[in-house]
Structures are given as C-alpha cells and as structure tokens.
Design an enzyme around this catalytic site. Structure first.
Site, PDB file in Angstrom:
ATOM      1  N   SER A 187      -5.157  -0.154  13.442  1.00  0.00           N
ATOM      2  CA  SER A 187      -5.870   1.119  13.579  1.00  0.00           C
ATOM      3  C   SER A 187      -6.330   1.254  15.019  1.00  0.00           C
ATOM      4  CB  SER A 187      -7.089   1.150  12.643  1.00  0.00           C
ATOM      5  OG  SER A 187      -7.950   2.231  12.964  1.00  0.00           O
ATOM      6  N   GLY A 195       0.830  -1.205   0.000  1.00  0.00           N
ATOM      7  CA  GLY A 195       0.000   0.000   0.000  1.00  0.00           C
ATOM      8  C   GLY A 195       0.856   1.242   0.000  1.00  0.00           C
ATOM      9  N   ALA A 196       1.946   1.206  -0.786  1.00  0.00           N
ATOM     10  CA  ALA A 196       2.978   2.245  -0.701  1.00  0.00           C
ATOM     11  C   ALA A 196       2.807   3.363  -1.712  1.00  0.00           C
ATOM     12  CB  ALA A 196       4.364   1.606  -0.865  1.00  0.00           C
ATOM     13  N   ASN A 231       1.109  -2.613   5.232  1.00  0.00           N
ATOM     14  CA  ASN A 231       0.334  -1.378   5.366  1.00  0.00           C
ATOM     15  C   ASN A 231      -0.969  -1.382   4.582  1.00  0.00           C
ATOM     16  OD1 ASN A 231       0.048   1.696   5.794  1.00  0.00           O
ATOM     17  ND2 ASN A 231       0.168   1.521   3.570  1.00  0.00           N
ATOM     18  N   THR A 271     -11.350  -6.552  11.475  1.00  0.00           N
ATOM     19  CA  THR A 271     -10.065  -6.957  10.911  1.00  0.00           C
ATOM     20  C   THR A 271      -8.901  -6.248  11.586  1.00  0.00           C
ATOM     21  OG1 THR A 271     -10.360  -5.338   9.121  1.00  0.00           O
ATOM     22  CG2 THR A 271     -10.959  -7.613   8.644  1.00  0.00           C
ATOM     23  N   LYS A 272      -9.089  -4.994  11.962  1.00  0.00           N
ATOM     24  CA  LYS A 272      -7.991  -4.288  12.615  1.00  0.00           C
ATOM     25  C   LYS A 272      -7.729  -4.853  14.013  1.00  0.00           C
ATOM     26  CE  LYS A 272      -6.832  -1.740   9.206  1.00  0.00           C
ATOM     27  NZ  LYS A 272      -5.564  -2.023   8.500  1.00  0.00           N
ATOM     28  N   TYR A 279     -14.144  -3.458   8.998  1.00  0.00           N
ATOM     29  CA  TYR A 279     -12.868  -2.773   9.222  1.00  0.00           C
ATOM     30  C   TYR A 279     -12.417  -2.927  10.672  1.00  0.00           C
ATOM     31  CZ  TYR A 279      -9.363   0.955   9.224  1.00  0.00           C
ATOM     32  OH  TYR A 279      -8.197   1.665   9.341  1.00  0.00           O
TER      33      TYR A 279
END
Length: 292
Positions: free
Chosen positions: A182, A49-50, A127, A198-199, A195
């Site tokens: 997160s 995710g860069a 990421n 999963t975090k 979300y």
C-alpha cells in the site's frame, strides 16, 4: 603498475560472461522483432483475497489473458461467485478454494491442492489483507489482538505462501510473485499503526526474498503499492472525505478503480518483465507527490 593493470584487465575480460544478456543467443520468434513474450496464455496462478476488489479484478484479468486462476478467499459463496463469473466467459479457467490466510496449515494444504489440480504454478499474487483501524494509545484493550491479527494476515501469510509455492515456481520458466502492499508504506495517517507497519514490512519481505530467489534466475518478486482505490476497505470513508482527500493528495484527483491496479499487477507478471525484481511500484495516481 602496468603489469598489475594488465592483470586486472585480463580478469575483467574473463568476467565479461557475467555481463552477457541471457537473451544474447536468443532469436526473436518469426514475425516479431522482439524476443520476450508478452503472453500469459497457459500460465497457472494463485490469487489470494480474490473474492472482491483488486483480487477479484486481478483474477478476472488473468483469466482474460489465458491464465488458469485459483480463486482464494474466506467466504465460499463469494469465491464461487467469482469462479462462476470467470467460467461463464472462459469455461473451466477458474477454480475456487476457501482459505483463511491466518491459518498456516490451511495455506500449505491449499497450495498443495492448487499445484496438483493445475499441474504446476507460474504466478502467485499475495493480495489478501486487512485494515482493522484503531489507535495505539486509546483506552482500548483490543489493540494487541488487532495488531497480532494484522501481522498474521498482512505479512506472515505472505511468507508462508511464497515458501509453499517456491518448489513449484522453480519449475516455471518465468515465475512471478507479486505482493500487494500500500502507499501506506510511503505515507500514513492516525489510528492505522498495524496496517502501516505491515505494509512497510511487505516491501522489506519482497526485497529479502528477491535476494534469496534471484540466484535461480526464473523467479521475480515485486511489490505493488496501491493508493486510494474504490474497494470494500475504503467503503467506510464518506464520498465527501474521498473527494477532499483525492483533491489534496492525488494529482489525478480521483480514487482508482480496482481494475486499474489489476492491470499493473498483470504487467508485472508478464514473461517480458524478466528484469523487474525486488521493486516497489506505487499505483496511486501520483499520491506520493504532494500538490496544492
């Protein structure tokens, strides 16, 4: 009783080598007072995710610190833009790969290619992630597909990446795996179940892999939990909502710049961070502390 106590004492003394620091017989380099290095020069890394946000800033910062960086993301043009930006300042330090982290075979192939191209690997930054939103109990048939996609990208991909990279990481003297979760692990809001789930799972995966890999002594696995950050993921939130949220929930009263998170990620990657393992670190301006 005395004999039994003496026996336990002798056994304890026999085990004292377990308590000896791995630095006990190591001397500080000439000109330094401390033993552990804070240099990343010459290390080799993968950042997923860069192409934007925290991933982009992490790739740039690692490159600034002398690290070879594999820039991974979905869009070839955006990947190349980051590679060009890095190489314009640090010639040849970045290479790019297009990688859909929902594609397990592609993950394995890219990891193989990066390791071959760089001649090894020291750092893996997981990421890449998505936040697709949507309530779980609305009249919306897309919930299950959004749920499945979020799990595949936000948690399953991390496990695949780590497994694919461990053989190379085992050859490093100071391998680092950093998983990006997160503060949704700590607190959450409505219409974000996949979300948030999963975090939270990322922090569990980190602890589990830390236990499994800890026996090798050279690999650490940690989680960074960013709070409210100025990224593409938060772009849909209005400035007014951002301001109100920051004032209500963040003691520093502001959203963070992605580089502020990248700085903490990079700190965790230092060879000197050798006893930081299996931890969950909020980078959130104090979001987990409520205030009025």
């Amino acid at each position: 009783m005395a004999d039994k106590s003496d026996q336990h004492a002798r056994q304890a003394l026999d085990r004292l080598d377990i308590l000896a620091s791995h630095l006990s017989n190591v001397k500080a380099p000439t000109g330094r007072l401390t033993k552990l290095s804070r240099s990343l020069n010459g290390r080799k890394s993968i950042v997923t995710g860069a192409a934007s946000g925290m991933g982009r800033e992490t790739a740039k910062l690692l490159a600034d610190e002398g690290v070879q960086v594999a820039v991974l993301d979905l869009d070839h043009g955006k990947v190349q833009a980051v590679v060009d930006e890095i190489n314009a300042v640090h010639s040849g330090r970045a290479k790019g790969w297009v990688c859909d982290v929902a594609d397990r075979n592609r993950i394995k192939q890219v990891c193989k290619e990066v390791i071959e191209a760089f001649g090894g690997l020291d750092i893996l930054i997981n990421n890449a992630g998505v936040s697709l939103g949507g309530g779980a109990f609305e009249n919306d048939d897309s919930f299950e597909s959004r749920w499945d996609k979020t799990l595949e990208i936000n948690i399953s991909a991390l496990a695949i990446f780590i497994r694919a990279c461990v053989p190379a990481l085992l050859k490093s003297d100071a391998a680092r795996v950093v998983n990006i979760a997160s503060t949704e692990h700590f607190v959450t809001g409505p219409a974000n179940a996949a979300y948030s789930a999963t975090k939270s799972a990322v922090t569990g995966l980190t602890r589990a892999f830390a236990v499994e890999l800890g026996k090798y002594g050279n690999i650490t696995v940690n989680t960074i939990c960013p709070g409210p950050i100025i990224t593409g993921m938060t772009a849909r939130i209005s400035p007014e909502q951002k301001e109100a949220y920051a004032k209500r929930r963040v003691p520093l009263r502001r959203y963070a710049d992605p580089e502020e998170v990248a700085q903490m990620i990079t700190n965790v990657c230092l060879p000197a961070s050798s006893y930081l393992h299996g931890t969950t670190i909020p980078v959130d301006g104090g979001m987990t502390i409520r205030h009025t």
